[in-house]
Write an enzyme that holds these catalytic residues in place. Structure first.
Site, short mmCIF file in Angstrom:
data_model
loop_
_atom_site.label_atom_id
_atom_site.label_comp_id
_atom_site.label_asym_id
_atom_site.label_seq_id
_atom_site.Cartn_x
_atom_site.Cartn_y
_atom_site.Cartn_z
N ASP A 44 35.73 48.40 38.93
CA ASP A 44 35.03 47.76 40.19
C ASP A 44 33.98 46.80 40.14
O ASP A 44 33.42 46.83 38.84
CB ASP A 44 34.44 49.14 40.99
CG ASP A 44 34.17 49.04 42.18
OD1 ASP A 44 34.91 48.34 42.77
OD2 ASP A 44 33.49 50.03 42.87
C1 FPP Z 1 47.97 42.54 33.97
C2 FPP Z 1 46.57 43.13 34.31
C3 FPP Z 1 46.18 44.52 33.79
C4 FPP Z 1 45.80 42.54 35.24
C5 FPP Z 1 44.62 43.04 35.82
C6 FPP Z 1 43.87 42.17 36.62
C7 FPP Z 1 42.68 42.58 37.26
C8 FPP Z 1 41.20 42.51 36.46
C9 FPP Z 1 42.82 43.17 38.44
C10 FPP Z 1 41.70 43.89 39.21
C11 FPP Z 1 42.04 43.83 40.60
C12 FPP Z 1 40.97 44.71 41.68
C13 FPP Z 1 41.58 44.76 43.07
C14 FPP Z 1 39.60 45.01 40.95
C15 FPP Z 1 38.66 45.79 41.97
O1 FPP Z 1 37.53 44.70 42.07
P1 FPP Z 1 37.33 44.24 43.45
O2 FPP Z 1 38.16 42.97 43.71
O3 FPP Z 1 37.26 45.15 44.47
O4 FPP Z 1 35.69 43.59 43.27
P2 FPP Z 1 34.56 44.37 44.11
O5 FPP Z 1 34.19 45.82 43.64
O6 FPP Z 1 33.26 43.53 43.75
O7 FPP Z 1 34.94 44.05 45.57
#
Ligand code: FPP
Length: 284
Positions: A44
């Site tokens: 997160d």
């Molecule tokens: C191949 C592989 C393992 C790739 C992983 C890539 C990666 C780091 C994906 C995370 C995606 C995601 C929606 C995370 C949540 O943070 P958020 O976007 O909800 O951020 P926020 O909490 O600040 O809104």
């Protein structure tokens, strides 16, 4: 200038190797106590990290991937056998289309990168699983995921379980449906189910073991620690079935800021509650 560059890279290498040496030492000390078998992470705070540092859109997720690889390396060195991450939930598909596309493009790029020689997966012999309703992924991402699972299927030092297109309720529903289908075909194969007869009532219900067999997460034991970064304490439909006895830890750090100190703190807390956790698990 040449000599200066050489000296700089020598000092860089030296400090890298002394850091690695100190890390190994710290992990040796930690290993005097029990080491968790399975760590799960809710990644997160990637977008908030990008906003905090005024980075371009998508850069938070890129930074998040680097943190993941670092943490994966530490987990392998510490002897953790399973690492599960919540990379993309089914609900995340409801985000703005360009944002979903951005994460999917990054995912495709990074999945392909996992199979390269210099990747942590290759270096540490990590087996990669993609967990979730993979039919919901675009063809290129699904095919890349399947290729990575196949290419790493003989690795056995540690497993990385990447939950994509995943929610717990979807996993439980999927397992329930599959178990009912198993039971019906078992009854049919006995030739006893008559037209219109309700087999489950007459011939026994599905077993817990069968439901668990059909969980997407059935390839791993239940997690010992679940870490959700950014100070959030909700489970957000992640591993609801598997976390009844696990330690929850929610550091304030955003996901790209997570580091070794958080891992060490989580393990120390796990070691503190380990006897109670074992007792609770025996009672299940
Ligand atoms: C191949 C592989 C393992 C790739 C992983 C890539 C990666 C780091 C994906 C995370 C995606 C995601 C929606 C995370 C949540 O943070 P958020 O976007 O909800 O951020 P926020 O909490 O600040 O809104």
């Amino acid at each position: 200038l040449y000599m200066e560059n050489q000296a700089e890279s020598f000092i860089g290498r030296l400090s890298q190797s002394s850091l690695a040496y100190m890390r190994r030492l710290l992990f040796r000390v930690l290993s005097v106590g029990p080491i968790p078998n399975h760590l799960a992470f809710i990644l997160d705070g990637n977008r908030r990290y990008a906003r905090k540092w005024k980075l371009g859109e998508g850069m938070g997720h890129r930074a998040g991937f680097l943190s993941l690889m670092c943490l994966m390396k530490y987990c392998c060195e510490l002897g953790v056998k399973y690492v599960t991450i919540y990379a993309f939930s089914i609900d995340n598909f409801r985000r703005k289309p360009h944002e979903v596309q951005g994460v999917m493009d990054l995912m495709l790029e990074k999945i392909e990168g996992l199979l390269k020689e210099e990747s942590i997966v290759k270096q540490y012999g990590v087996r990669v699983y993609f967990i979730g309703n993979l039919k919901l992924l675009s063809d290129p991402v699904r095919l890349a995921a399947e290729k990575a699972m196949k290419a790493t299927s003989n690795n056995n030092s540690c497993a990385l379980l990447i939950c994509v297109a995943y929610t717990s309720t979807d996993e439980i529903l999927h397992a329930a449906v599959e178990s009912c289908e198993d039971k019906c075909s078992e009854i049919r194969s006995l030739g006893r189910l008559q037209n219109g007869e309700i087999g489950l009532e007459k011939y026994g219900a599905v077993s817990l073991a069968n439901v668990e067999k059909h969980m997407y997460m059935g390839v791993a034991p239940d997690p010992d620690i679940l870490v959700r970064t950014s100070g959030e304490t909700r489970l957000s439909n992640f591993l609801l079935w598997q976390t009844s006895t696990c330690l929850l830890y929610s550091p304030k750090a955003l996901w790209p800021e997570i580091g070794m100190r958080h891992l060490v703190w989580a393990v120390l807390n796990f070691q503190r509650i380990h006897p109670y956790m074992e007792k609770a698990r025996k009672q299940l």
